[in-house]
Design an enzyme around this catalytic site. Structure first.
Site, PDB file in Angstrom:
ATOM      1  N   GLN A  86       3.200   7.939  15.410  1.00 30.51           N
ATOM      2  CA  GLN A  86       2.554   9.255  15.396  1.00 30.51           C
ATOM      3  C   GLN A  86       2.058   9.559  13.994  1.00 30.51           C
ATOM      4  O   GLN A  86       2.721   9.244  13.022  1.00 30.51           O
ATOM      5  CB  GLN A  86       3.553  10.351  15.781  1.00 30.51           C
ATOM      6  CG  GLN A  86       3.957  10.340  17.233  1.00 30.51           C
ATOM      7  CD  GLN A  86       4.822  11.554  17.530  1.00 30.51           C
ATOM      8  OE1 GLN A  86       5.835  11.768  16.881  1.00 30.51           O
ATOM      9  NE2 GLN A  86       4.435  12.352  18.495  1.00 30.51           N
ATOM     10  N   ASN A 141      -6.109   9.896   8.388  1.00 29.40           N
ATOM     11  CA  ASN A 141      -7.210   9.065   8.906  1.00 29.40           C
ATOM     12  C   ASN A 141      -8.562   9.755   8.769  1.00 29.40           C
ATOM     13  O   ASN A 141      -8.771  10.844   9.312  1.00 29.40           O
ATOM     14  CB  ASN A 141      -6.992   8.741  10.385  1.00 29.40           C
ATOM     15  CG  ASN A 141      -5.803   7.824  10.602  1.00 29.40           C
ATOM     16  OD1 ASN A 141      -4.699   8.133  10.181  1.00 29.40           O
ATOM     17  ND2 ASN A 141      -6.034   6.702  11.245  1.00 29.40           N
ATOM     18  N   GLN A 186       0.112   5.633  21.011  1.00 28.80           N
ATOM     19  CA  GLN A 186       0.332   6.127  19.653  1.00 28.80           C
ATOM     20  C   GLN A 186      -0.795   7.093  19.301  1.00 28.80           C
ATOM     21  O   GLN A 186      -1.891   6.975  19.818  1.00 28.80           O
ATOM     22  CB  GLN A 186       0.490   5.042  18.624  1.00 28.80           C
ATOM     23  CG  GLN A 186      -0.092   3.755  18.514  1.00 28.80           C
ATOM     24  CD  GLN A 186      -0.507   2.835  19.547  1.00 28.80           C
ATOM     25  OE1 GLN A 186      -0.568   3.114  20.719  1.00 28.80           O
ATOM     26  NE2 GLN A 186      -0.861   1.659  19.090  1.00 28.80           N
ATOM     27  N   TYR A 197       0.839  -1.206   0.000  1.00 28.38           N
ATOM     28  CA  TYR A 197       0.000   0.000   0.000  1.00 28.38           C
ATOM     29  C   TYR A 197       0.874   1.256   0.000  1.00 28.38           C
ATOM     30  O   TYR A 197       0.720   2.126  -0.860  1.00 28.38           O
ATOM     31  CB  TYR A 197      -0.907  -0.016   1.234  1.00 28.38           C
ATOM     32  CG  TYR A 197      -1.882   1.136   1.296  1.00 28.38           C
ATOM     33  CD1 TYR A 197      -2.928   1.226   0.383  1.00 28.38           C
ATOM     34  CD2 TYR A 197      -1.773   2.121   2.266  1.00 28.38           C
ATOM     35  CE1 TYR A 197      -3.829   2.274   0.432  1.00 28.38           C
ATOM     36  CE2 TYR A 197      -2.677   3.168   2.324  1.00 28.38           C
ATOM     37  CZ  TYR A 197      -3.698   3.240   1.413  1.00 28.38           C
ATOM     38  OH  TYR A 197      -4.595   4.286   1.459  1.00 28.38           O
ATOM     39  N   ASP A 198       1.824   1.322   0.950  1.00 25.73           N
ATOM     40  CA  ASP A 198       2.648   2.532   1.103  1.00 25.73           C
ATOM     41  C   ASP A 198       3.431   2.833  -0.171  1.00 25.73           C
ATOM     42  O   ASP A 198       3.419   3.958  -0.687  1.00 25.73           O
ATOM     43  CB  ASP A 198       3.641   2.366   2.264  1.00 25.73           C
ATOM     44  CG  ASP A 198       2.968   2.017   3.583  1.00 25.73           C
ATOM     45  OD1 ASP A 198       1.732   1.892   3.593  1.00 25.73           O
ATOM     46  OD2 ASP A 198       3.673   1.868   4.593  1.00 25.73           O
ATOM     47  N   LYS A 224       1.222   3.620  -3.344  1.00 27.64           N
ATOM     48  CA  LYS A 224       0.736   5.004  -3.348  1.00 27.64           C
ATOM     49  C   LYS A 224       1.870   5.990  -3.650  1.00 27.64           C
ATOM     50  O   LYS A 224       1.662   7.015  -4.302  1.00 27.64           O
ATOM     51  CB  LYS A 224       0.099   5.335  -1.993  1.00 27.64           C
ATOM     52  CG  LYS A 224      -1.254   4.667  -1.772  1.00 27.64           C
ATOM     53  CD  LYS A 224      -2.348   5.322  -2.597  1.00 27.64           C
ATOM     54  CE  LYS A 224      -3.731   4.913  -2.139  1.00 27.64           C
ATOM     55  NZ  LYS A 224      -4.797   5.559  -2.912  1.00 27.64           N
TER      56      LYS A 224
END
Length: 315
Positions: A278, A176, A211, A147-148, A151
């Site tokens: 984070q 998000n 987190q 995915y990362d 994209k």
């Protein structure tokens, strides 16, 4: 006579895509919604079907699409940690082949095209909050890499089409996002917590629950996407779209328990690999360029989302 713009939304039957289709129809556009229903659902757009300006087509963007359009929003891609490792090769192909196909379509029709990119391009960031200039800290061979990196590669293709062919591009990096029509089993933290709370199950926190995430309500996000699409040609992005208000995962869990009136307890499990510690957008560029920032408080957005999931579980 002014003709309504013809707008293609790939992944249009997905969670964000369905709200985008709805908003574009409200603005008078003709909307072609394309989805292969891997994670999108017909029920998300069923209420739009009677509209004569709405068309739904089952199609996979890894294959070329031959249609005539003025604008393209490319949202096609599984976007949850449960769905993309299910078929990681297909996830990468959706991002990369999909980008090539929609960019080819944009080149041929001279359409403006917007890429729904992601905060995942920043990986597990070493800079906080994340600005668009930051190149990221991404593991290229981990379980989330499909995915990362897919994209990230799609962004590369968008900017190369822009430089090489003069294609008018817009790139949004979405943080998000939550709201009604999220898939109840998509493995994302908001839907997980709400479903666990409604069932009275223990709520799972990974690691110490410290987190952080920043949660943007879907209506706010859609407003940002449309504003970005309507900017001048020289505005390409990337532009972060998300809520800069940062919450720990534990705070989110406690708020969901309060709003659902659940008796759920919190339980801790080990942190998954490559899970970012984070995640918070710097949205200065969106504020300056688009005059955009989120307006809905987390508590109010969660109430709307909980109502949707309650209806699902009672159906």
């Amino acid at each position: 006579m002014h003709l309504a713009p013809r707008i293609l939304v790939t992944g249009g039957a997905g969670f964000i895509g369905s709200f985008l289709c709805e908003r574009l129809l409200e603005q008078g556009a003709e909307v072609l919604c394309v989805d292969n229903f891997f994670t999108g659902r017909r029920s998300n757009v069923a209420h739009l079907m009677p509209n004569p300006r709405f068309e739904l087509m089952r199609h996979d963007v890894t294959f070329p699409l031959f249609v005539e359009v003025d604008e393209i929003y490319n949202l096609a891609c599984p976007a949850s940690p449960v769905h993309y490792p299910f078929d990681p090769v297909q996830t990468t192909k959706t991002s990369v082949h999909g980008a090539i196909n929609v960019l080819g379509l944009a080149k041929r029709t001279k359409a403006k095209i917007l890429q729904a990119s992601t905060s995942e391009v920043y990986g597990d960031p070493e800079i906080h909050p994340q600005r668009e200039e930051y190149w990221g800290n991404v593991n290229p061979i981990g379980p989330r890499s499909c995915y990362d990196e897919g994209k990230r590669c799609a962004e590369t293709l968008f900017f190369d089409y822009h430089r090489q062919h003069g294609t008018e591009i817009k790139v949004a990096r979405i943080f998000n996002t939550y709201g009604p029509r999220m898939h109840p089993n998509d493995g994302r933290v908001v839907s997980n917590f709400i479903m666990q709370a409604l069932r009275g199950e223990d709520i799972t926190l990974y690691g110490d629950g410290q987190q952080t995430r920043s949660f943007c309500y879907v209506d706010d996000l859609v407003e940002g996407l449309i504003r970005l699409m309507n900017t001048a040609p020289e505005v390409t992005g990337p532009i972060n779209l998300g809520n800069p208000g940062e919450f720990t995962i534990r705070e989110l869990a406690e708020l969901v328990i309060e709003l659902t009136g659940s008796k759920s307890s919190l339980v801790h499990k080990p942190l998954p690999q490559d899970d970012p510690r984070q995640r918070q957008p710097d949205i200065s560029r969106a504020r300056e360029t688009l005059g955009w920032e989120p307006t809905l408080r987390l508590r109010d957005g969660l109430e709307k989302t909980i109502a949707y999931f309650r209806q699902l579980t009672n159906a």
